[in-house]
Design an enzyme around this catalytic site. Structure first.
Site, PDB file in Angstrom:
ATOM      1  N   GLU A 215       0.816  -1.224   0.000  1.00  0.00           N
ATOM      2  CA  GLU A 215       0.000   0.000   0.000  1.00  0.00           C
ATOM      3  C   GLU A 215       0.848   1.272   0.000  1.00  0.00           C
ATOM      4  OE1 GLU A 215      -2.937  -0.224   3.090  1.00  0.00           O
ATOM      5  OE2 GLU A 215      -3.710  -2.155   2.414  1.00  0.00           O
TER       6      GLU A 215
ATOM      7  N   GLU B  11      -6.277  -8.065   0.025  1.00  0.00           N
ATOM      8  CA  GLU B  11      -7.069  -7.715   1.201  1.00  0.00           C
ATOM      9  C   GLU B  11      -8.383  -7.129   0.697  1.00  0.00           C
ATOM     10  OE1 GLU B  11      -5.350  -5.196   4.219  1.00  0.00           O
ATOM     11  OE2 GLU B  11      -3.311  -5.783   3.634  1.00  0.00           O
TER      12      GLU B  11
ATOM     13  N   GLU C 299      23.731  -5.328 -33.376  1.00  0.00           N
ATOM     14  CA  GLU C 299      24.814  -4.344 -33.432  1.00  0.00           C
ATOM     15  C   GLU C 299      24.747  -3.249 -32.369  1.00  0.00           C
ATOM     16  OE1 GLU C 299      25.132  -2.867 -37.433  1.00  0.00           O
ATOM     17  OE2 GLU C 299      25.909  -4.773 -38.179  1.00  0.00           O
TER      18      GLU C 299
ATOM     19  N   GLU D 166      25.556 -11.035 -40.739  1.00  0.00           N
ATOM     20  CA  GLU D 166      25.562 -10.016 -41.795  1.00  0.00           C
ATOM     21  C   GLU D 166      26.931  -9.964 -42.459  1.00  0.00           C
ATOM     22  OE1 GLU D 166      24.317  -6.036 -40.922  1.00  0.00           O
ATOM     23  OE2 GLU D 166      22.663  -6.680 -39.619  1.00  0.00           O
TER      24      GLU D 166
END
EC number: 3.2.1.4
Length: 900
Positions: free
Chosen positions: A131, A244, A460, A565
C-alpha cells in the site's frame, strides 16, 4: 490494510467506478480462495475458519513486522503447508523507510530472513512494502516525512529481492501491492512498480467502509472500490491477487455486496487469480460472519462444500497447443546453412520508408534461390509506447507475425530481433525496463511458433553502451524469454556493431540453447567506401585469421556461430566484390558457421546499395548468388603455412628507474593521419617542463585522426608502465585514446592495437598507465594483427594519441617515458656463492660441477632459479662449463674478481 480514505477521492471513486472497462487475459478460471483468519494462522485457527466458511483455504495470509525472525514464523508456516495451502506474508518494515532499506540499514535482518526462508524450502508469497500509494505507512510515497519517492521505493523493493536471490531463496515469490486508491502527494498505481524481473504477482487492497467512518465514508460497490486499480495493474503481464478485501455491514447490504463482488471477479476481473478476505473485527466488523446473511452469501460465493484440490502455487500461462521442440544449437546451425536478410523493411522507421514493403512472394523466391534461413530485422521503437507499460502496437505485432509466418511456412529457419533500437544505448539504466517489456511481449506472442523461429536479442549494439551493460542485457532478456520459451534458441552477440573482437569477450549465460553471432564488413574502405580492389593473398589471409579466431572461440566455449551479416556496396569494383562474397561465404561455411547475407533491397543508391534480390522484378544477381552457394568459384587461395610461433622468452628482470621516450626538446618526430573530414595537426609549444607537443584535432561523425611516434627500439619487456604529462588547452574535456601498436606479422602496417582512454582537463596531469591496463582495441584491428590477445611488449612498433569520438579540441603532451621498478626487485646475489654462505670457495666449485653433471638436487624451481643466477658467471643466461672455468680461475687467483 488501508487506514483511511480522503473524502476528496470519494466522488471520483463513485463516478469512475460506474464506467465500464475491458479486462485483459483470462487467468481466474480456478479462482483461489484465501483469508487472513483474524489471528496468527495456527493449526486450530485455520481449522476453525475453514469450518466456518465450509471450504479449505487455498491461501493463508499472515502479517509480520521486521523485528520478527523466521523462527517465530515457522510454526505457522508448518500449519499452513500441513493444511495444503500457500502462505502469503505481508512484511511490514515499521522501523524503516525506503531510503533506509535501499541504503542497506536492514541488510543483516533481510539476509537472515532470506537464508532462513531458503532453508525452509517451501514456496512463500512475500508482500513487502504494501500500500505504498497511500500516506499511512512509513514506507509509503505519500507519507508525511516526504522521504519516500517512486525511485527510492523501486530501489528498496529491488534491494530486498536481490538479497533473497543472492542467498538462493528462489522459493520466495514476490507480490507487488497497491491500495485501491492513490492517497497523498506523488502517489500513483504504477509509478513505483519495481519492474517485471522483480515481481511474480501484483495485488490490490481495498475495503467497502460503508458509513462507518467519521471522515465521511460512504457505501461503495466492489467495482467502485477496485476498478481503477485493476485497470492499471491489468496493463502489466502479471496475474493479480485481491490481497485484502472486505465489506462493512453499516450503510448497505453486506450479503449482496459479497455476492456481487465474487460475480464481478469471475466475469470482469479475468486477470485475478485469487481473492483473500480480511476476516477481523477491527475498524469495523469485516468478518465473514458479521451477520448470518453475510456468512451464507460468502459460503455460497466461494462454493462452500465443493472439492478443491491443493492449488498449484505458481501461476503459469496456458500451455501452447503445439509447443516447439528442443533442438541442439549445433544441429540448428547446420540446418541454417546459407540464408539472407530481409533488410530495410521492418527495421525501417516505418515499413516502406527505406525499401519495398514485405511481400509473401519474396519467400517463394528465396526458397527457389536455395536459401535455408531468413533473418527478419525488426525495429520496435516507433511502434511501442514510450511510457509504462510500453505496449507494442497490436497492428504492428500482427504484421511482424504475418511476415514470420510467411517465412516459417516455407520451411525457413527464421530469425527476428531488435534492430536499430538504438535508444537503449543512450541511457541504458533508464531504458532497460522498456526493452525488457518489449521482449516480454515478443516472447509471449511467438511462444507457440515452431522451433525454427529464433530470437536475436539485439542487433549491433554500439556507442554509449558498455560491454558490461551488453552482458547484463543479454542475461536479463534471456531470463524473460525463458519464462515463455524455455527451449527456443536465442542468439547473442557483443558490442561495436557485433564485431568479432567483442564476440570473444562476451559473458556467455549458462543456457544450453544459445548461438553466438558476429558481422563482418572488412575492409570497410572497400565494402562501404568502394575504394580500391580486394582479393590479394594478404586480403584472404586476413579473413582466415579472423574466422579462425572466431572458430577457436566457438570450440573453446562449445557454442555454435551465426554469421548474421556480410555485404559489399554495389559500387565497389565488380570483380573484387564477387571475389569477396565468394571467399567470405566459403570461409564461413567451411568453419561450420550459419550465414545470412545482408540484402536491403536497395538498387542504385551511392551509399546504401547492398541488394542481391530485386523485389520488383523478382530476379537475383546470379553472379553473386553463385559466389555464395558454390565454393571456390572465383578466388584461387593457397593458405600460408602456419607461422612459426614466436619463441617464448624467459622472464626478464624489471628495469629500475625511468627511460625518456620523448621530451620534445629536439626535432618533432611525430607523424599524423586523419580521414573522413577529421583533421589533426601538431606543433612544438611550451610544455610542462621545457617544450611539449600541442595536438589540435577536429572530429567528424565518421572521421578519424591520430598522431604517431615510431619507436627505434620496440622491446619494452623489462618496463612496467608508460607515463606522460597532459592537459587540455582550450577548455575542452574530451575523451581521447592513447594507443600502443605492435609490429605487423607480415611486415606491412601495424600489428595488434592496444588502447587506454584518458580525459585531459585544463591542468597538467601525470598519467601513469600499467601495461596490464591496456585493452585490445575493439573498433578496429589492422590486417597485420597476430590476434594473440596478448600485448607483446617485446614487439612494439609505435605509440599514438588518437580519437575516441567525434569531438574537437586541443591538448598538450610532454615527458613521455617508460617506468620501471623503484628499486632492484631481486635480492642481492653474490656471483659464485652457490650455497649462499657469503663466501666463494671450493664447496661452490664442487656444487657447480655436480649441477653441470646433473647430480645436484636443488629442490624447488625457485631455488634452482636462484642457483642459476649465482652460477651464470658470464651472464649468457645458461650455466655450463664456461662458468666452471671462470670459477676455477677465480679460486686459483688467475683472475682477481668474477666479472659482473
Amino acid at each position: 490494510m488501508k487506514k483511511r480514505l480522503l473524502v476528496s477521492f470519494l466522488v471520483l471513486s463513485i463516478i469512475v467506478g460506474l464506467l465500464s472497462f475491458q479486462s485483459l487475459g483470462n487467468y481466474n478460471s480456478g479462482l483461489k480462495i484465501g483469508a487472513w483468519v483474524g489471528t496468527q494462522p495456527s493449526e486450530s485457527a485455520i481449522k476453525s475458519f475453514q469450518e466456518l466458511q465450509g471450504r479449505k483455504l487455498d491461501i493463508v495470509h499472515q502479517f509480520i513486522n521486521w523485528s520478527t525472525d523466521f523462527s517465530w514464523v515457522r510454526p505457522y508456516a508448518d500449519a499452513v503447508y500441513n493444511n495444503g495451502s500457500i502462505l502469503m506474508i505481508t512484511w511490514e518494515p515499521w522501523e524503516y523507510n525506503t531510503v533506509d532499506i535501499k541504503n542497506g540499514k536492514a541488510d543483516a535482518y533481510i539476509t537472515r530472513m532470506a537464508q532462513d526462508m531458503k532453508a525452509y524450502g517451501k514456496e512463500i508469497w512475500l508482500r513487502p512494502l504494501h500500500e505504498a500509494n497511500g500516506d499511512w505507512y512509513p514506507w509509503a510515497i505519500g507519507y508525511s516525512s516526504r522521504v519516500n519517492t517512486n525511485e527510492t521505493y523501486i530501489a528498496a523493493f529491488r534491494h530486498i529481492v536481490d538479497i533473497f536471490r543472492a542467498n538462493g531463496a528462489t522459493n520466495v515469490k514476490w507480490v507487488f501491492n497497491v491500495n485501491c486508491d492513490n492517497v497523498g502527494n506523488g502517489t500513483s498505481y504504477l509509478g513505483h512498480y519495481p519492474g517485471d524481473n522483480y515481481v511474480d504477482y501484483t495485488s490490490i487492497d481495498g475495503y467497502n467502509w460503508g458509513t462507518t467512518q467519521s471522515w465521511g465514508s460512504q457505501w461503495q460497490s466492489f467495482d467502485q472500490v477496485f476498478s481503477r486499480a485493476y485497470q492499471a495493474l491489468a496493463s502489466i503481464n502479471k496475474p493479480i491477487i485481491i490481497a485484502e478485501f472486505a465489506s462493512a455491514e453499516i450503510g448497505g447490504n453486506k450479503a449482496r455486496w459479497i455476492t456481487e463482488a465474487y460475480n464481478s471477479i469471475r466475469t470482469s476481473y479475468n486477470k485475478v487469480i485469487a481473492a483473500v478476505w480480511f476476516h477481523e473485527n477491527k475498524e469495523t466488523d469485516w468478518r465473514i460472519n458479521s451477520s448470518p446473511e453475510a456468512l451464507a452469501a460468502y459460503r455460497e460465493a466461494i462454493g462452500a462444500g465443493s472439492s478443491n484440490p491443493t492449488p498449484t502455487p505458481t501461476w503459469t500461462s496456458t500451455p501452447p497447443s503445439s509447443s516447439p521442440k528442443a533442438v541442439d544449437p549445433f544441429e540448428m546451425v547446420r540446418k541454417m546453412g546459407m540464408g539472407t536478410n530481409l533488410g530495410n523493411t521492418l527495421e525501417a522507421p516505418y515499413e516502406g520508408s527505406w525499401s519495398k514493403s514485405a511481400m509473401e512472394y519474396y519467400f517463394d523466391d528465396f526458397k527457389a534461390a536455395g536459401y535455408k534461413n531468413v533473418r527478419i530485422p525488426v525495429r520496435w521503437d516507433n511502434h511501442t509506447m514510450r511510457t509504462y507499460p510500453y505496449t507494442i502496437d497490436k497492428a504492428f505485432l500482427d504484421r511482424v507475425e504475418q511476415v514470420v509466418d510467411w517465412s516459417l511456412s516455407r520451411g525457413f529457419v527464421t530469425i527476428i530481433n531488435s534492430h536499430h533500437d538504438d535508444w537503449i544505448k543512450e541511457d541504458y539504466n533508464g531504458n532497460i525496463e522498456r526493452f525488457e517489456k518489449i521482449w516480454e511481449q515478443i516472447a509471449e506472442r511467438f511462444k507457440n511458433k515452431s522451433e525454427n523461429l529464433l530470437f536475436e536479442i539485439m542487433n549491433e549494439p554500439f556507442g554509449n553502451i558498455t560491454d558490461e551493460q551488453i552482458d547484463d542485457m543479454n542475461s536479463r532478456i534471456l531470463k524473460i524469454i525463458r519464462k515463455t520459451n524455455p527451449t527456443r534458441i536465442v542468439i547473442i552477440g557483443g558490442g561495436y556493431w557485433n564485431s568479432y573482437n567483442t564476440l570473444v569477450n562476451i559473458k556467455i549465460p549458462d543456457d544450453p540453447y544459445l548461438i553466438g553471432t558476429f558481422h563482418y564488413y572488412d575492409p570497410y574502405e572497400f565494402t562501404h567506401k568502394w575504394r580500391g580492389t580486394w582479393g590479394t593473398q594478404e586480403d584472404m589471409d586476413t579473413v582466415v585469421r579472423v574466422f579462425d579466431f572466431v572458430k577457436s572461440w566457438s570450440d573453446r566455449n562449445n557454442i555454435p556461430v551465426y554469421f548474421g551479416e556480410f555485404a559489399v556496396m554495389a559500387y565497389a569494383d565488380r570483380t573484387s566484390r564477387v571475389k569477396w562474397y565468394d571467399f567470405i561465404s566459403d570461409a564461413a561455411l567451411e568453419r561450420g558457421f550459419a550465414c545470412s547475407v545482408w540484402d536491403n533491397g536497395v538498387f542504385g543508391s551511392l551509399d546504401n546499395d547492398m541488394a542481391i534480390y530485386n523485389r520488383d522484378t523478382r530476379t537475383f544477381d546470379t553472379e553473386i548468388l553463385n559466389a555464395l552457394f558454390n565454393p571456390g568459384t572465383y578466388p584461387s587461395y593457397s593458405p600460408k603455412p602456419s607461422p612459426t610461433p614466436r619463441p617464448t622468452k624467459p622472464p626478464v628482470t624489471p628495469a629500475v628507474g625511468e627511460k625518456m621516450l620523448d621530451d620534445f626538446e629536439g626535432v618533432l618526430n611525430w607523424g599524423s593521419y586523419s580521414g573522413e573530414g577529421a583533421k589533426v595537426s601538431t606543433k612544438i609549444v611550451s610544455g610542462k617542463t621545457g617544450n611539449g607537443m600541442e595536438v589540435s584535432y577536429t572530429g567528424t561523425t565518421d572521421g578519424y585522426w591520430g598522431t604517431v611516434y615510431s619507436l627505434p627500439d620496440g622491446d619494452w619487456s623489462k618496463w612496467l608502465k608508460i607515463s606522460f604529462d597532459i592537459k587540455s588547452v582550450d577548455g575542452s574535456a574530451n575523451e581521447i585514446r592513447f594507443m600502443i601498436a605492435e609490429k605487423s606479422i607480415n611486415g606491412v602496417g601495424d600489428g595488434e592495437h592496444w588502447v587506454y582512454s584518458i580525459t585531459p582537463d585544463s591542468s597538467w596531469k601525470t598519467i601513469e598507465i600499467p601495461f596490464s591496463s591496456f585493452r585490445r582495441r575493439l573498433d578496429y584491428q589492422p590486417p597485420g594483427q597476430d590476434m594473440s590477445g596478448t600485448l607483446d611488449l617485446d614487439n612494439i612498433d609505435s605509440i599514438h594519441f588518437m580519437y575516441a569520438n567525434n569531438k574537437s579540441g586541443k591538448f598538450v603532451v610532454d615527458n613521455i617515458k617508460l617506468i620501471g621498478a623503484t628499486s632492484d626487485p631481486t635480492p642481492s646475489i653474490k656471483h659464485g656463492d652457490l650455497n649462499f654462505d657469503n663466501a666463494v670457495n671450493s664447496t661452490d666449485l664442487l656444487m657447480l660441477k655436480r649441477y653441470i653433471l646433473k647430480s645436484l638436487e636443488l629442490g624447488t624451481s625457485e631455488q634452482e632459479e636462484k642457483f642459476k643466477k649465482a652460477a651464470d658467471l658470464n651472464r649468457d643466461n645458461k650455466v655450463d662449463s664456461t662458468d666452471l672455468t671462470i670459477l676455477k680461475r677465480y679460486l686459483l687467483k688467475a683472475i682477481s674478481e668474477i666479472p659482473i
